[in-house]
Design a protein around this motif. Structure first.
Motif, short mmCIF file in Angstrom:
data_model
loop_
_atom_site.label_atom_id
_atom_site.label_comp_id
_atom_site.label_asym_id
_atom_site.label_seq_id
_atom_site.Cartn_x
_atom_site.Cartn_y
_atom_site.Cartn_z
N VAL A 90 55.29 -40.55 -27.16
CA VAL A 90 55.19 -39.10 -26.04
C VAL A 90 56.35 -39.59 -25.85
N VAL A 91 56.79 -38.03 -24.69
CA VAL A 91 57.50 -37.76 -23.81
C VAL A 91 56.97 -37.41 -22.61
N ILE A 92 57.21 -37.73 -21.71
CA ILE A 92 56.84 -37.56 -20.50
C ILE A 92 57.34 -36.85 -18.81
N THR A 93 57.96 -35.80 -18.54
CA THR A 93 58.91 -35.18 -17.58
C THR A 93 58.87 -35.56 -16.18
N PHE A 94 59.26 -36.08 -15.36
CA PHE A 94 59.36 -36.77 -14.24
C PHE A 94 60.43 -35.08 -13.21
N ASP A 95 60.09 -33.90 -12.61
CA ASP A 95 61.42 -32.87 -12.60
C ASP A 95 61.85 -34.21 -10.66
N THR A 96 63.20 -34.17 -10.61
CA THR A 96 63.49 -34.65 -9.66
C THR A 96 64.81 -33.62 -9.15
N ARG A 97 64.18 -32.24 -9.06
CA ARG A 97 64.61 -31.17 -8.15
C ARG A 97 63.96 -31.38 -6.47
N ASN A 98 63.60 -30.23 -6.10
CA ASN A 98 63.23 -30.14 -4.45
C ASN A 98 61.97 -29.89 -5.89
N ASN A 99 60.72 -30.80 -4.48
CA ASN A 99 59.48 -29.83 -5.10
C ASN A 99 58.92 -29.78 -3.43
N LEU A 100 57.95 -28.92 -3.42
CA LEU A 100 57.34 -27.92 -1.99
C LEU A 100 55.72 -28.66 -2.23
N ILE A 101 54.86 -29.30 -1.09
CA ILE A 101 54.20 -29.15 -1.19
C ILE A 101 54.12 -28.10 0.48
N ASN A 102 52.89 -27.71 0.54
CA ASN A 102 52.97 -26.77 1.62
C ASN A 102 50.67 -26.41 1.93
N PHE A 103 51.02 -26.58 3.04
CA PHE A 103 49.35 -26.53 3.02
C PHE A 103 49.62 -26.15 4.46
N TYR A 104 48.60 -24.13 3.71
CA TYR A 104 49.11 -23.32 5.12
C TYR A 104 47.50 -21.98 4.67
N GLY A 105 47.24 -21.74 6.43
CA GLY A 105 46.17 -21.23 6.34
C GLY A 105 45.23 -20.81 5.51
N ASP A 106 44.28 -20.50 5.41
CA ASP A 106 42.37 -20.26 5.37
C ASP A 106 41.91 -20.53 3.47
N ASN A 107 43.57 -21.22 3.24
CA ASN A 107 43.26 -21.16 1.45
C ASN A 107 42.18 -22.36 1.01
N THR A 108 41.39 -21.93 -0.05
CA THR A 108 39.70 -22.59 -0.68
C THR A 108 40.21 -23.54 -1.62
N GLU A 109 41.78 -23.09 -2.32
CA GLU A 109 41.91 -24.01 -3.42
C GLU A 109 42.93 -24.47 -3.24
#
Length: 310
Positions: A90-109
């Motif tokens: 089974v081939v499992i891919t991991f992305d080594t580029r820049n990734n973004l985690i963003n927590f903002y505003g009143d998102n509910t999801e």
């Protein structure tokens, strides 16, 4: 599973083609037979299917972890291009580029996409005990060498992001806020941002994550707190204004005292210098000056001089 299915179909087609190819030479030449070329094509199709089931492609900025049919690690690759592996791996891919985690505003999801994530702002409590909502994001990248470890611990990059990286950002944002009082959080967001980035760098470096940038977009306190801060700022301005006025008045008063002191000192020196002898000499010198150019000066004793000008 799809590749295994293709592999099985390819093997069956190949075996069928080989059997048909060999039977060509045993069949009665007077009977209607499938052309030899067509039987060869069947074999080629089967071999192509087997080949496709054993090839995977890898893009730049990716690392691939291979898992065997039994669930064990079968290696990993970091080079872009086409690679061969057993079709049951089974081939499992991991992305080594820049990734973004963003927590903002009143998102509910919450949403997750590989190494990236989005969600609502982080609620924190500062050193003063006040609560605020922080909009925060982090750009980070993955060291390719750590991909096998992440697979062993989390299975996929998305699971890792969901169960570790995203939770870490929230917890670090809360922990670091306890080091700063409300005034600092309101007025020196840069200091708080740097502290969060430093804490993340220290924690994530142990598992092969590089923090590229932390950005705190907004820190929102309750209106009662911001109003109180605005009032205190206005009071500080008035206080500073009053202090400046007092300082100005003080300086002006000191200046006047200095000037009066200088004038009094000058008068004192002048008075001390005007002795009887000096005054008499000045009197004589003045009379001499007045008598020049043919002027007649009459000075009766005890009276004012009379000047006769010709």
């Amino acid at each position: 599973m799809f590749k295994i299915l293709i592999f099985i179909i390819g093997v069956l087609i190949t075996i069928t083609g080989i059997a048909a190819y060999l039977s060509f030479f045993k069949e009665d030449e007077h009977e209607e037979r499938i052309p030899l070329g067509l039987r060869t094509v069947v074999i080629v199709i089967g071999l192509v299917a087997i080949g496709l089931s054993s090839i995977y492609s890898q893009d730049v900025g990716e690392v691939v972890v291979l898992r065997s049919l039994g669930g064990n690690l079968a290696g990993s690759t970091t080079d872009a291009g086409f690679h061969f592996t057993a079709p049951w791996n089974v081939v499992i891919t991991f992305d080594t580029r820049n990734n973004l985690i963003n927590f903002y505003g009143d998102n509910t999801e919450y949403s997750y996409d590989g190494g990236s994530a989005e969600g609502p702002c982080v609620t924190v409590n500062d050193k003063s005990g006040s609560s605020s909502d922080v909009d925060i994001q982090v750009n980070y990248s993955l060291d390719p060498k750590t991909a096998e470890y992440l697979y062993t611990e989390y299975g996929t990059q998305e699971n890792f992001t969901k169960n570790y990286a995203a939770n870490d950002l929230r917890s670090v944002a809360r922990e670091v806020s306890g080091q700063f009082d409300t005034i600092t959080m309101l007025t020196d967001r840069v200091q708080y941002t740097k502290a969060v980035q430093k804490a993340l760098e220290k924690k994530w470096s142990k598992i092969g994550l590089t923090v590229e940038q932390v950005s705190v977009q907004n820190i929102s306190y309750a209106k009662s707190i911001t109003d109180a801060y605005a009032d205190s700022q206005a009071a500080e301005v008035e206080k500073a204004k009053a202090q400046n006025q007092q300082e100005t008045a003080k300086i002006k008063g000191e200046t006047k005292v200095i000037e009066a002191t200088k004038e009094a000192e000058a008068n004192r020196v002048l008075n001390e210098s005007l002795t009887d002898n000096v005054l008499t000499q000045e009197y004589i010198d003045t009379l001499k000056e007045m008598s020049k150019n043919g002027n007649t000066v009459v000075v009766p004793q005890g009276s004012t001089p009379v000047v006769n000008t010709k």
